[in-house]
Scaffold this active site. Sequence first.
Site, PDB file in Angstrom:
ATOM      1  N   ARG A   1     -14.899 -11.442   5.985  1.00  0.00           N
ATOM      2  CA  ARG A   1     -14.201 -11.218   5.413  1.00  0.00           C
ATOM      3  C   ARG A   1     -12.701 -12.795   5.492  1.00  0.00           C
ATOM      4  O   ARG A   1     -13.096 -13.645   6.170  1.00  0.00           O
ATOM      5  CB  ARG A   1     -12.715 -10.192   6.425  1.00  0.00           C
ATOM      6  CG  ARG A   1     -13.609  -9.190   6.454  1.00  0.00           C
ATOM      7  CD  ARG A   1     -12.680  -7.927   6.636  1.00  0.00           C
ATOM      8  NE  ARG A   1     -11.613  -7.291   6.197  1.00  0.00           N
ATOM      9  CZ  ARG A   1     -10.629  -6.915   5.016  1.00  0.00           C
ATOM     10  NH1 ARG A   1     -12.047  -6.205   4.738  1.00  0.00           N
ATOM     11  NH2 ARG A   1      -9.957  -6.398   4.754  1.00  0.00           N
TER      12      ARG A   1
ATOM     13  N   GLY B   1      -2.235  -1.051   6.958  1.00  0.00           N
ATOM     14  CA  GLY B   1      -2.980  -1.986   6.655  1.00  0.00           C
ATOM     15  C   GLY B   1      -4.485  -1.396   6.666  1.00  0.00           C
ATOM     16  O   GLY B   1      -5.041  -0.379   6.369  1.00  0.00           O
ATOM     17  N   THR B   2      -5.854  -2.634   6.076  1.00  0.00           N
ATOM     18  CA  THR B   2      -7.260  -2.438   6.728  1.00  0.00           C
ATOM     19  C   THR B   2      -7.110  -1.330   7.282  1.00  0.00           C
ATOM     20  O   THR B   2      -8.304  -0.478   7.427  1.00  0.00           O
ATOM     21  CB  THR B   2      -7.603  -3.769   5.775  1.00  0.00           C
ATOM     22  OG1 THR B   2      -7.302  -4.647   4.917  1.00  0.00           O
ATOM     23  CG2 THR B   2      -9.411  -3.607   6.354  1.00  0.00           C
TER      24      THR B   2
ATOM     25  N   ARG C   1       0.824  -0.978  -0.270  1.00  0.00           N
ATOM     26  CA  ARG C   1       0.210   0.292   0.115  1.00  0.00           C
ATOM     27  C   ARG C   1       0.680   1.113   0.198  1.00  0.00           C
ATOM     28  O   ARG C   1       2.007   1.057   0.557  1.00  0.00           O
ATOM     29  CB  ARG C   1      -0.959   0.069   0.856  1.00  0.00           C
ATOM     30  CG  ARG C   1      -2.080  -1.011   1.005  1.00  0.00           C
ATOM     31  CD  ARG C   1      -3.142  -0.761   3.210  1.00  0.00           C
ATOM     32  NE  ARG C   1      -3.609  -1.688   2.848  1.00  0.00           N
ATOM     33  CZ  ARG C   1      -5.071  -1.526   2.601  1.00  0.00           C
ATOM     34  NH1 ARG C   1      -5.165  -0.096   1.512  1.00  0.00           N
ATOM     35  NH2 ARG C   1      -6.259  -2.380   2.832  1.00  0.00           N
TER      36      ARG C   1
ATOM     37  N   HIS D   1     -18.639   7.703  41.258  1.00  0.00           N
ATOM     38  CA  HIS D   1     -20.366   8.476  41.265  1.00  0.00           C
ATOM     39  C   HIS D   1     -20.629  10.112  40.470  1.00  0.00           C
ATOM     40  O   HIS D   1     -19.308  11.152  41.750  1.00  0.00           O
ATOM     41  CB  HIS D   1     -20.757   7.877  42.524  1.00  0.00           C
ATOM     42  CG  HIS D   1     -22.586   8.602  42.260  1.00  0.00           C
ATOM     43  ND1 HIS D   1     -23.027   7.645  41.522  1.00  0.00           N
ATOM     44  CD2 HIS D   1     -22.748   9.575  42.918  1.00  0.00           C
ATOM     45  CE1 HIS D   1     -24.729   8.322  41.712  1.00  0.00           C
ATOM     46  NE2 HIS D   1     -24.675   9.432  42.677  1.00  0.00           N
TER      47      HIS D   1
ATOM     48  N   GLY E   1       5.241  -8.869  -1.260  1.00  0.00           N
ATOM     49  CA  GLY E   1       6.260  -9.480  -1.207  1.00  0.00           C
ATOM     50  C   GLY E   1       5.479 -11.564  -1.710  1.00  0.00           C
ATOM     51  O   GLY E   1       4.996 -11.446  -1.996  1.00  0.00           O
TER      52      GLY E   1
ATOM     53  N   GLU F   1     -30.258 -10.544   6.310  1.00  0.00           N
ATOM     54  CA  GLU F   1     -28.754 -11.144   7.543  1.00  0.00           C
ATOM     55  C   GLU F   1     -29.533 -12.723   7.265  1.00  0.00           C
ATOM     56  O   GLU F   1     -30.457 -13.305   6.961  1.00  0.00           O
ATOM     57  CB  GLU F   1     -28.923 -10.922   8.464  1.00  0.00           C
ATOM     58  CG  GLU F   1     -28.025 -12.334   9.407  1.00  0.00           C
ATOM     59  CD  GLU F   1     -26.881 -12.761   8.917  1.00  0.00           C
ATOM     60  OE1 GLU F   1     -26.638 -13.976   8.731  1.00  0.00           O
ATOM     61  OE2 GLU F   1     -26.059 -11.689   9.031  1.00  0.00           O
TER      62      GLU F   1
END
Length: 466
Positions: free
Chosen positions: A274, A40-41, A35, A445, A115, A204
């Site tokens: 994925r 990454g993603t 990239r 609290h 790679g 779904e």
Amino acid sequence: MSNYDVIILGGGPGGYNAAIRAGQLGLKAACVEGRATLGGTCLNVGCMPSKALLHASELYEAAKGSEFAHLGINVSPTLDLAQMMKQKNESVAGLTKGIEFLFRKNKVDWIKGWGHIDGPGKVTVTGEDGTQVELSAKDIIIATGSEPTPLPGVDIDNRRILDSTGALSLGEVPRHLVVIGAGVIGLELGSVWRRLGAQVTVVEYLDRICPGADGETAKTLQRALAKQGIEFKLSTKVTRAESSQKDVQLQVEPASGGEAQTLDADYVLVAIGRRPYTQGLGLENVRLETDKRGMLANQRHRTEAPGVWVIGDVTSGPMLAHKAEDEAMACLEQIVGKAGQVNYDLIPSVIYTRPELASVGRTEEQLKAEGRAYKVGKFPFTANSRAKINHETEGFAKVLADEHTDEILGVHLVGPSVSEMIGEYCVAMEFGASAEDIALICHPHPTRSEALRQAAMNVEGMATQI
């Protein structure tokens, strides 16, 4: 040929953390990433940009709807989608530049390109311009991540039929967005576009949303999202999609079979999961094979090939950035002879909708299947003072504890900001805490976190707050 101690294939959360840790441990490390940016993603087209849009869309809806007005804040917002996307991209760019800085700081080489393993300890990197560089190392870590799973009969073109990357960069608000898949990605991105004005329908195949999540929390989240306007078509399968320049005709039918129906949408998001990105890596050159899903097996991050390690989405376990990060640390610790390990029973998961869903440990369904005797402590956010004051009372905290030892076995939260609260139970469970341990700890609290204590107290029916 350039020689290294370790070569990491992939610059996502697993890969870049492995590279940085390698540098910290004094190893000469190279990270191979094709990239234009590291991360990454997750950083580029996943976790981070989606959170930027979730945050922005929440604020827009609060300002546009009755929430601000109820608080005495009267505004008339207009949506500038281009600016919303611009600030998202700027945030992502800042994060990816941060990784580059950490690479330089820890003397990690970023080898730009893709790679290919040519044999034991050998990697060839092909750049965008076709030039090749040969690398060698004693250890190779495969951290190439995952890609969206395709759906037969529905061809993703990222014009009308989108994957998660396309859904993060739309130039207009859909009239009708159909989301295929009621998991994390589908619900989060569906929420974004629903808040910005789209009609959203979630299709779904299963009879529930959030597969794998605790059933009660999933049902509560579904009710909340349905009240917000998201339509759910459960137990439904998609058989075909036909797209034009302006819309998509989606054919659906009951999962068990039956009469087909057509849904008309101007955009469709395919979010059915994925799959590991393991194609074209040269695995055959080190005699490695994947399973039918494309995953590589591992024993404490080692593959069957000497000197080849695997972490993140390309191997077993949940496809989560923080799981990949943990594996990166453990893998490098082992490479240098330390005792790195990952506790897979205590990896938290979060869905960043509103309300959020967060969990760690066993679900009720799992405990029942195991035949484990357990107790349940629940506390609703309707009885939490901070949640009531903030008008965000949807959901609850639930603690599952062993009936005999009181050990905390699972925690399931649905409600406001629970992504920031689940960490308390991750720590507690890592130290083998009982529900009583949490019940005895003073919490500030008024805070939402008091619901965590009250749920633990309620394992023995001792909740006190309202």
